[in-house]
Design an enzyme around this catalytic site. Structure first.
Site, mmCIF file in Angstrom:
data_model
loop_
_atom_site.group_PDB
_atom_site.id
_atom_site.type_symbol
_atom_site.label_atom_id
_atom_site.label_comp_id
_atom_site.label_asym_id
_atom_site.label_seq_id
_atom_site.Cartn_x
_atom_site.Cartn_y
_atom_site.Cartn_z
ATOM 1 N N GLU A 55 0.835 -1.212 0.000
ATOM 2 C CA GLU A 55 0.000 0.000 0.000
ATOM 3 C C GLU A 55 0.866 1.257 0.000
ATOM 4 O O GLU A 55 0.591 2.219 -0.706
ATOM 5 C CB GLU A 55 -0.916 0.011 1.231
ATOM 6 N N CYS A 230 -24.116 5.079 -13.267
ATOM 7 C CA CYS A 230 -23.124 6.152 -13.137
ATOM 8 C C CYS A 230 -23.694 7.516 -13.571
ATOM 9 O O CYS A 230 -24.045 7.720 -14.730
ATOM 10 C CB CYS A 230 -21.907 5.815 -13.982
HETATM 11 S S1 SF4 Z 1 -15.808 3.865 -15.795
HETATM 12 FE FE1 SF4 Z 1 -16.103 5.487 -14.267
HETATM 13 S S2 SF4 Z 1 -17.125 7.127 -15.385
HETATM 14 FE FE2 SF4 Z 1 -17.337 5.258 -16.612
HETATM 15 S S3 SF4 Z 1 -19.273 4.377 -16.019
HETATM 16 FE FE3 SF4 Z 1 -17.730 3.452 -14.700
HETATM 17 S S4 SF4 Z 1 -17.655 4.717 -12.882
HETATM 18 FE FE4 SF4 Z 1 -18.732 5.875 -14.445
#
Ligand code: SF4
Length: 360
Positions: A55, A230
């Site tokens: 990490e 999203c």
């Molecule tokens: S890659 Fe990122 S911007 Fe694209 S749909 Fe997935 S979460 Fe959303």
């Protein structure tokens, strides 16, 4: 519109409502099982020493670079006790090339703290882990989730990007209050408390998604397991997130570096003070001006050869470096300086531009 979205998210938070993503964690867990990373040397282990090492190394460095460093570190320091017993010079030497040496310094102090305060065994909760040097909230959560199954959220750069985009979280990440609000959202999105096995895979999954799909530029939304939920994708401009209005203020500094070699090819190095630029590293003698360099070399002015200057870029600062070569004598009044042969300086922790100069 992102600003309307920010208002909606704020209203939702004010009302104490969870965002409308009840199945987010389940999608991430399922995606990680089939598409996530699973063969990295710090995975498939519950050893907090290995997880912590990886990490810290991954904080500002690509996976491909970390692989070699991780293996060499473990070979020399197989346990946290071995690392605690090593010298700072050894640690810096193994770290050389990774940059951001404060990480190595904190890592060494942390190992010593684990031995002194916890008998050489890492504590098992994120809250206790955060009391150790160099372990912030996100690193503590990653260790606690991977090794001890604690239900805690991480929020490193990759995860911040994924969550702000999925949620359409338009709060300004320069603001501590907005960052706290995003931590709250990250906690709300975790798998259910009664599913202890899911937390490690979820944590790995959201990190993997940010590192391999939800990229800063041109995210691969077609491959994303949460694309249907999203907000940023729906708005049509994912790259707008995360929002950060306050940009880092850059400064510039000029330094003169004395490259001094003796007839045997040894180079004159000094250990930098414990504070300030390149703290604790071995370095060529550094001066704020050419006049100061000349003053430290009485009688050698005609032997000084100015090499081409170059710029070395640090996170907050551009360093304008002026190397000056001399074969005549050693500078006066420099503490902790000595001749070092090539076999030794190659093993030492050196600032990147100094290494470049010596190797060039
Ligand atoms: S890659 Fe990122 S911007 Fe694209 S749909 Fe997935 S979460 Fe959303």
């Amino acid at each position: 519109m992102p600003s309307e979205r920010a208002a909606a998210t704020a209203a939702q938070r004010a009302a104490g409502a969870a965002p409308a993503l009840p199945d987010f964690a389940a999608h991430i867990v399922a995606w990680q099982a089939t598409h996530g990373r699973s063969a990295l040397p710090w995975q498939n282990t519950r050893d907090p020493y290995r997880v912590w090492l990886s990490e810290v190394m991954l904080q500002q460095t690509q996976v491909t670079t970390v692989l070699g460093y991780f293996a060499r570190f473990l070979e020399r320091f197989p346990t946290v006790g071995a690392l605690a017993a090593g010298t700072e010079d050894e640690v810096f030497g193994l770290w050389s090339g990774l940059g951001y040496y404060s990480r190595a310094r904190n890592m060494h102090r942390c190992a010593q703290d684990v031995v002194a305060r916890f008998g050489g065994v890492f504590p098992t909760t994120a809250a206790e882990l955060m009391t150790l040097p160099g372990i912030g909230r996100s690193t503590a959560a990653a260790i606690a989730a991977f090794c001890f199954g604690e239900r805690v959220a991480i929020l490193d750069g990759n995860v911040k990007r994924v969550l702000t985009r999925v949620l359409g979280f338009a709060g300004d990440m320069s603001s501590a209050a907005q960052e706290r609000a995003l931590w709250d959202e990250a906690t709300r999105l975790l798998p259910p408390a009664d599913d202890r096995d899911a937390i490690a895979r979820y944590t790995q999954g959201v990190m993997d998604l940010g590192a391999t799909v939800c990229l800063p530029r041109k995210p691969a939304c077609m491959l994303c397991p949460v694309s249907r939920r999203c907000v940023a994708l729906r708005e049509g401009e994912p790259e707008r997130y995360p929002v950060k209005t306050r940009k880092l203020k850059r400064t510039a500094q000029s330094l003169w570096m004395l490259e001094l070699r003796d007839p045997q090819g040894r180079v004159w190095l000094e250990k930098r003070p414990a504070r300030g630029i390149w703290a604790g590293l071995y370095c060529l003698p550094v001066f704020d001006s050419r006049e100061a360099l000349v003053a430290a070399m009485p009688g050698a002015a005609s032997d000084l050869e100015d090499l081409p200057p170059f710029v070395h870029v640090l996170t907050h600062k551009d360093l304008h470096l002026h190397p000056v070569r001399c074969r005549a004598t050693v500078p006066q009044g420099r503490e902790g300086a000595r001749w070092v042969d090539a076999a030794e300086w190659r093993r030492l922790g050196l600032p990147a531009p100094v290494r470049k100069l010596l190797e060039g």
